[in-house]
Write an enzyme that holds these catalytic residues in place. Structure first.
Site, PDB file in Angstrom:
ATOM      1  N   LYS A 159     -46.698   5.824  24.542  1.00 47.82           N
ATOM      2  CA  LYS A 159     -46.044   6.421  23.194  1.00 47.82           C
ATOM      3  C   LYS A 159     -46.882   6.839  22.277  1.00 47.82           C
ATOM      4  O   LYS A 159     -47.836   6.379  21.841  1.00 47.82           O
ATOM      5  CB  LYS A 159     -45.028   5.183  22.434  1.00 47.82           C
ATOM      6  CG  LYS A 159     -44.269   5.638  21.360  1.00 47.82           C
ATOM      7  CD  LYS A 159     -43.079   4.844  21.045  1.00 47.82           C
ATOM      8  CE  LYS A 159     -42.394   5.313  19.916  1.00 47.82           C
ATOM      9  NZ  LYS A 159     -41.536   6.468  19.910  1.00 47.82           N
ATOM     10  N   GLU A 161     -42.596   8.989  25.287  1.00 47.49           N
ATOM     11  CA  GLU A 161     -42.386   7.809  25.122  1.00 47.49           C
ATOM     12  C   GLU A 161     -42.239   6.952  26.367  1.00 47.49           C
ATOM     13  O   GLU A 161     -42.332   7.308  27.320  1.00 47.49           O
ATOM     14  CB  GLU A 161     -40.623   7.911  24.785  1.00 47.49           C
ATOM     15  CG  GLU A 161     -40.386   8.563  23.363  1.00 47.49           C
ATOM     16  CD  GLU A 161     -38.884   8.650  23.017  1.00 47.49           C
ATOM     17  OE1 GLU A 161     -38.521   7.750  22.579  1.00 47.49           O
ATOM     18  OE2 GLU A 161     -38.101   9.461  23.788  1.00 47.49           O
ATOM     19  N   HIS A 176     -36.908  17.955  17.118  1.00 43.45           N
ATOM     20  CA  HIS A 176     -38.507  17.218  16.527  1.00 43.45           C
ATOM     21  C   HIS A 176     -39.413  18.032  16.785  1.00 43.45           C
ATOM     22  O   HIS A 176     -40.353  18.290  16.083  1.00 43.45           O
ATOM     23  CB  HIS A 176     -38.481  15.743  17.022  1.00 43.45           C
ATOM     24  CG  HIS A 176     -37.319  14.805  16.966  1.00 43.45           C
ATOM     25  ND1 HIS A 176     -36.322  14.938  15.898  1.00 43.45           N
ATOM     26  CD2 HIS A 176     -36.808  13.786  17.787  1.00 43.45           C
ATOM     27  CE1 HIS A 176     -35.489  13.914  16.135  1.00 43.45           C
ATOM     28  NE2 HIS A 176     -35.676  13.392  17.195  1.00 43.45           N
ATOM     29  N   LYS A 234     -41.279  11.676   8.513  1.00 47.30           N
ATOM     30  CA  LYS A 234     -42.669  10.981   8.923  1.00 47.30           C
ATOM     31  C   LYS A 234     -43.623  11.554   8.049  1.00 47.30           C
ATOM     32  O   LYS A 234     -43.943  12.754   7.735  1.00 47.30           O
ATOM     33  CB  LYS A 234     -42.905  11.221  10.391  1.00 47.30           C
ATOM     34  CG  LYS A 234     -41.892  10.440  11.054  1.00 47.30           C
ATOM     35  CD  LYS A 234     -42.330  10.656  12.827  1.00 47.30           C
ATOM     36  CE  LYS A 234     -41.093  10.226  13.412  1.00 47.30           C
ATOM     37  NZ  LYS A 234     -41.329   8.746  13.893  1.00 47.30           N
TER      38      LYS A 234
HETATM   39  C1  BG6 Z   1     -34.266  10.357  18.684  1.00 46.31           C
HETATM   40  C2  BG6 Z   1     -33.922  10.548  20.016  1.00 46.31           C
HETATM   41  O1  BG6 Z   1     -34.016  11.516  17.740  1.00 46.31           O
HETATM   42  O2  BG6 Z   1     -35.764  10.444  18.698  1.00 46.31           O
HETATM   43  C3  BG6 Z   1     -34.514   9.641  21.196  1.00 46.31           C
HETATM   44  O3  BG6 Z   1     -32.524  10.993  20.240  1.00 46.31           O
HETATM   45  C4  BG6 Z   1     -35.682   9.231  20.836  1.00 46.31           C
HETATM   46  O4  BG6 Z   1     -34.244   9.927  22.309  1.00 46.31           O
HETATM   47  C5  BG6 Z   1     -36.221   9.202  19.262  1.00 46.31           C
HETATM   48  O5  BG6 Z   1     -36.048   8.211  21.421  1.00 46.31           O
HETATM   49  C6  BG6 Z   1     -37.726   8.975  19.055  1.00 46.31           C
HETATM   50  O6  BG6 Z   1     -38.099   8.735  17.770  1.00 46.31           O
HETATM   51  P1  BG6 Z   1     -39.113   8.193  17.376  1.00 46.31           P
HETATM   52  O7  BG6 Z   1     -39.384   8.193  15.809  1.00 46.31           O
HETATM   53  O8  BG6 Z   1     -39.212   6.863  18.065  1.00 46.31           O
HETATM   54  O9  BG6 Z   1     -40.592   9.207  17.913  1.00 46.31           O
END
Ligand code: BG6
Length: 513
Positions: A355, A224, A248, A190
């Protein structure tokens, strides 16, 4: 910009959700940007029977539906489609892998891909081992010829604890060299995440204050608004800590916390990130798996419209008695000279109020000053907010004087917004990462020791939770998780800056005498 050499990209798990939503559209965007090599082929590999034609149709539909840029550029996709094919096979079958290898050799001749292969493992984790073994065996047959390369991209989850990550790493080392292995964490692709290093190290103003003396604490929220969707089977064995925090959120934290690397190469940067994970003070279970450092939650029934749910336990593929967490919050300390005593509060969850992925660096309040003495309340501490999504940018919150004859102070924001500043939409993370793997740049991928060091922090928390007879705390969809997640930070006299705390900061009146 480096140029990618001719190559074949083989996607294991060709018809999976990730391939359709992210990988194939990323290939299309790379083609549109003219970043794909002239001689490029796309090969889908999966268990379902399908003809080349079927697969091409599937890919075209995926691009039309999920591509980042619109309208669909037919000419660009036509060029890729000509070089797209499908191989049906079992992930562990020697014969099927031989069939794939023959197919790729044929493409080397017909399409000029020169023996270069990028294998993308976009499959469930239980297939990693057989695929890696089969690829490894075939690679041994092929090494020694022509200087061609073979690389493997592995999707998360990379193991489910330290022991499984170690054995996956051993398997990879046995079959490939570390230089050939690309462990993906799409957050690193990102733009704003990459910008974190530029912000910290290409500006002189941050480094002198980037430590415990000036920073009160750091908060990272990745929230989320949807639930586990069709991924209940996978998620129930994973949970928020393994699914989001180990990878992440820890990557975001590492970029905030790391020391300046000696150079901008993959090794130097990853060396520094590993040190961050190694410096984290272990979080152990506490009595009955409960402690003041972790909170786990699970969503109940509720929500509205698209975010409506019958509750986590009723999701498809989820054990009706599941104790898997869909929300996790932790407080941790990085025990090194820079961060001594500075808490890092991390939280993530499904079905939350908004989100959002943001890092907030909260600075200490100014020392006692005339303002403190003459104003009705202390002035606000400064915040640096790094917005990863949905908005991308950086915001500084400072104190400013409200215009007028009296001395009133208000917290104001200096905002840098990516789209407004650069007038372009940021590429999708997968575009950057697939391109980097094609050119062999490992900077934005996770090294073996890095994955292990992150698991070493997560394991004791998981163990504490596993021993606990107390289930995760329930929270209603659309909220910001269980109440204890608020307590986790509020008991320290602080508060989450996003989520549930949207009230604007008041104006502070000060007297001029
Ligand atoms: C993924 C997870 O790695 O990342 C998911 O397995 C999650 O559960 C997703 O929804 C979120 O990614 P982003 O880019 O939408 O924040």
């Amino acid at each position: 910009m480096p140029i990618a050499a001719p190559c074949a990209l083989v996607i294991f798990g060709a018809s999976g959700d990730l391939a359709k939503r992210k990988l194939i559209p990323a290939i299309y965007e790379l083609a549109k940007e003219k970043l794909l090599p002239e001689k490029f082929v796309l090969v889908g590999y999966a268990r379902s029977p399908m003809t080349d034609e079927d697969y091409r149709k599937e890919c075209r539909e995926a691009v039309q539906q999920f591509a980042r840029t619109k309208p669909f550029d037919v000419a660009v996709w036509d060029r890729i489609e000509k070089n797209t094919s499908y191989v049906q096979g079992d992930y562990g079958s020697v014969d099927d892998h031989a069939k794939l290898a023959d197919h790729l050799t044929g493409l080397d001749q017909s399409a000029g891909t020169a023996g270069n292969r990028l294998f993308y493992l976009s499959t469930p984790p239980n297939t990693f081992e057989p695929i890696i073994e089969r690829l490894g065996e075939r690679q041994t047959h092929q090494t020694g010829d022509s200087g061609s390369w073979q690389r493997v991209i592995i999707e998360k989850p990379f193991g489910r604890d330290l022991a499984s990550a170690k054995s996956l790493n051993q398997l990879l080392v046995k079959n490939f060299g570390e230089k050939q292995v690309f462990r993906i964490d799409h957050y690193l692709g990102k733009e704003t995440v990459q910008n974190m290093m530029v912000m910290r190290f290409a500006n002189a103003m941050f480094e002198p204050i980037w430590n415990y003396k000036y920073i009160d604490h750091v908060q990272i929220t990745v929230s989320e608004t949807l639930g586990v969707g069709s991924r209940g089977g996978y998620y129930d064995k994973s949970g928020a800590l393994r699914d989001m925090v180990q990878n992440h959120i820890f990557q975001l934290m590492a970029l905030v916390a790391m020391e300046p690397p000696v150079a901008l190469d993959a090794r130097s940067i990853r060396d520094e990130k590993v040190k961050v994970f190694q410096s984290i003070r272990p979080i152990r279970g506490g009595a009955n798996g409960v402690n003041d450092f972790t909170v786990r939650g699970q969503y109940t029934a509720g929500g509205e419209d698209k975010a409506k749910t019958d509750g986590y336990k009723k999701e498809k593929g989820v054990d009706p008695n599941s104790t898997t967490e869909t929300f996790a919050a932790i407080k941790l300390f990085i025990d090194n000279w820079r961060w001594s005593g500075t808490p890092f509060y991390l939280r993530t969850g499904k079905y939350l109020g908004e989100k959002l992925s943001e890092v907030v660096v909260r600075f200490r309040s100014p020392p006692l000053t005339l303002f403190q003495k003459q104003c009705e309340s202390p002035v606000f501490p400064n915040d640096l907010i790094v917005k990863v999504q949905p908005e991308e940018g950086i915001s500084w919150r400072l104190n400013g004087k409200v215009p007028g004859g009296t001395l009133n102070i208000k917290s104001v924001a200096l905002d840098f917004n990516y789209e407004e500043t650069f007038h372009v939409e940021s590429p999708e993370a997968y575009e950057r990462l697939i391109f980097d793997a094609m050119t062999g740049d490992q900077t934005l991928f996770i090294r073996a020791d890095e994955a292990e060091a992150a698991w070493a922090v997560i394991d004791p928390i998981e163990q504490g939770w596993a021993q606990s007879t107390r289930p995760p705390e329930e929270y209603a969809p659309g909220t910001w998780g269980p109440k204890r997640a608020m307590d986790l930070i509020e008991n320290d006299g602080r508060r989450w800056l996003q989520g549930g705390n949207e009230a604007p900061d008041p104006v502070i009146a000060c007297s001029l005498q």
